[in-house]
Design a protein around this motif. Structure first.
Motif, PDB file in Angstrom:
ATOM      1  N   ALA A 100       0.932  -1.141   0.097  1.00  7.17           N
ATOM      2  CA  ALA A 100      -0.048  -0.077  -0.043  1.00  7.17           C
ATOM      3  C   ALA A 100       0.787   1.307  -0.052  1.00  7.17           C
ATOM      4  O   ALA A 100       0.469   2.176  -0.615  1.00  7.17           O
ATOM      5  N   GLY A 101       1.929   1.125   0.697  1.00 10.15           N
ATOM      6  CA  GLY A 101       2.782   2.456   0.684  1.00 10.15           C
ATOM      7  C   GLY A 101       3.540   2.925  -0.727  1.00 10.15           C
ATOM      8  O   GLY A 101       3.689   3.713  -0.872  1.00 10.15           O
ATOM      9  N   GLY A 102       3.859   1.721  -1.333  1.00  9.83           N
ATOM     10  CA  GLY A 102       4.529   1.687  -2.455  1.00  9.83           C
ATOM     11  C   GLY A 102       3.562   2.480  -3.630  1.00  9.83           C
ATOM     12  O   GLY A 102       4.066   3.322  -4.385  1.00  9.83           O
ATOM     13  N   SER A 103       2.176   1.935  -3.618  1.00 14.17           N
ATOM     14  CA  SER A 103       1.116   2.811  -4.380  1.00 14.17           C
ATOM     15  C   SER A 103       0.984   4.359  -3.991  1.00 14.17           C
ATOM     16  O   SER A 103       1.032   5.119  -4.957  1.00 14.17           O
ATOM     17  N   CYS A 104       1.410   4.651  -2.867  1.00 15.13           N
ATOM     18  CA  CYS A 104       1.503   6.254  -2.455  1.00 15.13           C
ATOM     19  C   CYS A 104       2.456   6.969  -3.003  1.00 15.13           C
ATOM     20  O   CYS A 104       2.618   8.139  -3.343  1.00 15.13           O
ATOM     21  N   LEU A 105       3.745   6.107  -2.996  1.00 18.41           N
ATOM     22  CA  LEU A 105       4.931   6.530  -3.759  1.00 18.41           C
ATOM     23  C   LEU A 105       4.856   7.112  -4.989  1.00 18.41           C
ATOM     24  O   LEU A 105       5.491   8.003  -5.455  1.00 18.41           O
ATOM     25  N   ILE A 106       3.984   6.256  -5.786  1.00 17.06           N
ATOM     26  CA  ILE A 106       3.642   6.614  -7.201  1.00 17.06           C
ATOM     27  C   ILE A 106       2.349   7.799  -7.345  1.00 17.06           C
ATOM     28  O   ILE A 106       2.660   8.417  -8.224  1.00 17.06           O
ATOM     29  N   SER A 107       1.471   7.618  -6.283  1.00 22.18           N
ATOM     30  CA  SER A 107       0.462   8.581  -6.633  1.00 22.18           C
ATOM     31  C   SER A 107       0.836   9.840  -6.059  1.00 22.18           C
ATOM     32  O   SER A 107       0.285  10.973  -6.680  1.00 22.18           O
ATOM     33  N   VAL A 108       1.994   9.996  -5.261  1.00 21.42           N
ATOM     34  CA  VAL A 108       2.374  11.676  -4.744  1.00 21.42           C
ATOM     35  C   VAL A 108       2.776  12.319  -6.210  1.00 21.42           C
ATOM     36  O   VAL A 108       2.330  13.359  -6.583  1.00 21.42           O
ATOM     37  N   PRO A 109       3.759  11.808  -6.850  1.00 20.39           N
ATOM     38  CA  PRO A 109       4.225  12.630  -8.158  1.00 20.39           C
ATOM     39  C   PRO A 109       3.268  12.502  -9.289  1.00 20.39           C
ATOM     40  O   PRO A 109       3.541  13.341 -10.292  1.00 20.39           O
ATOM     41  N   LEU A 110       2.646  11.506  -9.399  1.00 24.68           N
ATOM     42  CA  LEU A 110       1.715  11.006 -10.472  1.00 24.68           C
ATOM     43  C   LEU A 110       1.110  12.281 -11.247  1.00 24.68           C
ATOM     44  O   LEU A 110       0.992  12.642 -12.435  1.00 24.68           O
ATOM     45  N   LYS A 223       0.212  27.219  -3.634  1.00 18.85           N
ATOM     46  CA  LYS A 223       0.497  26.452  -2.899  1.00 18.85           C
ATOM     47  C   LYS A 223      -0.148  25.469  -2.776  1.00 18.85           C
ATOM     48  O   LYS A 223       0.099  24.461  -1.560  1.00 18.85           O
ATOM     49  N   ASP A 224      -1.404  25.219  -3.107  1.00 11.91           N
ATOM     50  CA  ASP A 224      -2.175  24.346  -2.612  1.00 11.91           C
ATOM     51  C   ASP A 224      -1.712  22.777  -3.032  1.00 11.91           C
ATOM     52  O   ASP A 224      -2.317  21.722  -2.590  1.00 11.91           O
ATOM     53  N   TRP A 225      -0.855  22.746  -4.026  1.00 11.20           N
ATOM     54  CA  TRP A 225      -0.239  21.354  -4.473  1.00 11.20           C
ATOM     55  C   TRP A 225       0.572  20.751  -3.098  1.00 11.20           C
ATOM     56  O   TRP A 225       0.672  19.441  -2.980  1.00 11.20           O
ATOM     57  N   ILE A 226       0.918  21.615  -2.282  1.00 15.26           N
ATOM     58  CA  ILE A 226       1.565  20.974  -1.130  1.00 15.26           C
ATOM     59  C   ILE A 226       0.592  20.371  -0.089  1.00 15.26           C
ATOM     60  O   ILE A 226       1.289  19.342   0.477  1.00 15.26           O
ATOM     61  N   LEU A 227      -0.563  20.579  -0.081  1.00 17.49           N
ATOM     62  CA  LEU A 227      -1.490  19.895   0.667  1.00 17.49           C
ATOM     63  C   LEU A 227      -1.607  18.132   0.287  1.00 17.49           C
ATOM     64  O   LEU A 227      -1.514  17.317   0.864  1.00 17.49           O
ATOM     65  N   LEU A 228      -1.748  18.361  -1.235  1.00 16.80           N
ATOM     66  CA  LEU A 228      -1.753  16.957  -1.869  1.00 16.80           C
ATOM     67  C   LEU A 228      -0.473  15.946  -1.515  1.00 16.80           C
ATOM     68  O   LEU A 228      -0.563  14.880  -1.157  1.00 16.80           O
ATOM     69  N   VAL A 229       0.734  16.774  -1.445  1.00 21.65           N
ATOM     70  CA  VAL A 229       1.846  15.880  -1.406  1.00 21.65           C
ATOM     71  C   VAL A 229       1.923  15.759   0.131  1.00 21.65           C
ATOM     72  O   VAL A 229       2.537  14.437   0.550  1.00 21.65           O
ATOM     73  N   CYS A 230       1.633  16.513   1.131  1.00 23.83           N
ATOM     74  CA  CYS A 230       1.693  16.101   2.427  1.00 23.83           C
ATOM     75  C   CYS A 230       0.617  14.873   2.780  1.00 23.83           C
ATOM     76  O   CYS A 230       0.952  13.921   3.477  1.00 23.83           O
ATOM     77  N   LEU A 231      -0.578  15.029   2.273  1.00 25.34           N
ATOM     78  CA  LEU A 231      -1.468  13.725   2.199  1.00 25.34           C
ATOM     79  C   LEU A 231      -0.908  12.618   1.605  1.00 25.34           C
ATOM     80  O   LEU A 231      -0.846  11.396   2.429  1.00 25.34           O
ATOM     81  N   GLY A 232      -0.423  12.494   0.522  1.00 28.04           N
ATOM     82  CA  GLY A 232       0.199  11.368  -0.138  1.00 28.04           C
ATOM     83  C   GLY A 232       1.193  10.918   0.474  1.00 28.04           C
ATOM     84  O   GLY A 232       1.278   9.620   0.852  1.00 28.04           O
TER      85      GLY A 232
END
Length: 337
Positions: A100-110, A223-232
């Motif tokens: 599950a954590g591996g999917s997050c590593l992809i979903s953050v920069p995707l 800067k709203d992209w920071i929120l998505l990176v933090c969540l992912g």
């Protein structure tokens, strides 16, 4: 108006189909095995993505992306959880957390990658790039090698073959054979599954509205992209950590970890409107992603504890099927209120 939201419904339909198809995926997983089910699902998703690149009609894309890709993704996703139970028992939580954590590593920069690729080559070719990734998934699915016997009651099937039966009895026998509802005989599973399905009614609401809320409240558009990176990122960390912690918690006591994480999710969501600055929302998102990782990753290990590895596929499938309606309806209900 509905017309302005139509493109968004394409993605929502695909997400909804992943959950709606889960009970059916359980049947195929039990009867055909994890390898065949996952490879077939990846093939359907590949066809859906590739065909989406050749159509310019939104109505057709409802079928190619929303239905084909959504259903295919469901068939490819669920066996990836079930196959872990064939190889891991004592460290099942950690294995599930790594996956599950591996999917997050992809979903953050995707999202950033897709935005960059979309501007460079256009939407149609972006679909083709995604279909190439899904094509790789077909071969990865072929590496699944189940080591546990299929979940079926051979003795019961053998008894059914003896003697003559009426048409009604034959239909009922076939229904019980393919729609195995034995997991619902367990009171603990019923309470847990229906409890989770009720709780996720508002699960997606903060995620769907967080960026717009920040833009409106704090006028932050760059800067709203920071929120998505933090969540992912924190969700990925939470999934890794929760898997390791879950292995240290014996038996069904893992449920307490999931309940605690979901209660914290609710408290953190209520704290978002109390933030006086954008930095406060960032801090909330860090903990929100962490609790989200704990909540989602521990589901599969709990299902294995409740019903055992032989019926885990059915347990996970029915749970996700029960979650489909509240998760799909939660955001529109919140918007209506």
């Amino acid at each position: 108006p509905f017309s302005s939201l139509s493109p968004a419904w394409v993605g929502s339909l695909a997400m909804g189909m992943i959950f709606f198809c889960s009970p059916i995926v359980s049947i195929f997983t039990d009867r055909l095995g994890c390898r065949t089910t996952a490879a077939s699902g990846a093939t359907i998703a590949f066809i859906g993505l590739l065909s989406s690149s050749f159509t310019k009609s939104l109505e057709v894309r409802y079928f190619t992306y929303g239905i084909l890709f959504g259903c295919g993704s469901s068939f490819a996703f669920q066996p990836s959880l079930v196959i872990l139970g064939h190889y891991f028992k004592r460290r099942l939580g950690l294995a599930n957390g790594i996956v599950a954590g591996g999917s997050c590593l992809i979903s953050v920069p995707l999202p950033f990658f897709l935005k960059m690729v979309g501007k460079a080559i256009g939407l149609a070719h972006t679909f083709q790039v995604l279909s190439a990734l899904m094509f790789i998934q077909i071969f990865l699915s072929l590496t699944y090698r189940p080591i546990l016997p299929p979940s079926c009651d051979s003795q019961h099937d053998g008894q059914d073959k003896l003697g003559s039966r009426s048409m009604r009895q034959q239909c009922w026998s076939q229904t019980r054979k393919y729609f195995n509802l034995r997991v619902f005989r367990r009171k603990t599973y019923r309470i847990w599954a229906f409890g989770i399905a009720t709780a996720v009614l508002g699960y997606l609401v903060p995620y769907m509205n967080l960026v717009k809320y920040v833009e409106k409240r704090f006028q932050e558009t760059k800067k709203d992209w920071i929120l998505l990176v933090c969540l992912g990122a924190m969700s990925g960390l939470g999934r890794l950590v929760s898997g390791r912690i879950g292995d240290c918690i014996p038996g069904l006591k893992k449920i307490y970890l999931q309940v605690t994480s979901f209660m914290l999710l609710g408290i953190l969501c209520m704290m978002i409107p109390q933030c006086q600055g954008f930095e406060g929302v960032i801090v909330i998102c860090l903990f929100l992603g962490l609790c989200d990782g704990f909540f989602t990753t521990i589901m599969a290990p709990i299902a294995f504890e409740l019903v055992g590895p032989m019926q885990a596929s059915q347990a996970i499938g029915y749970l996700m099927g029960l979650m489909a309606l509240p998760m799909t309806a939660g955001t529109p209900i919140a918007g209506w209120w």
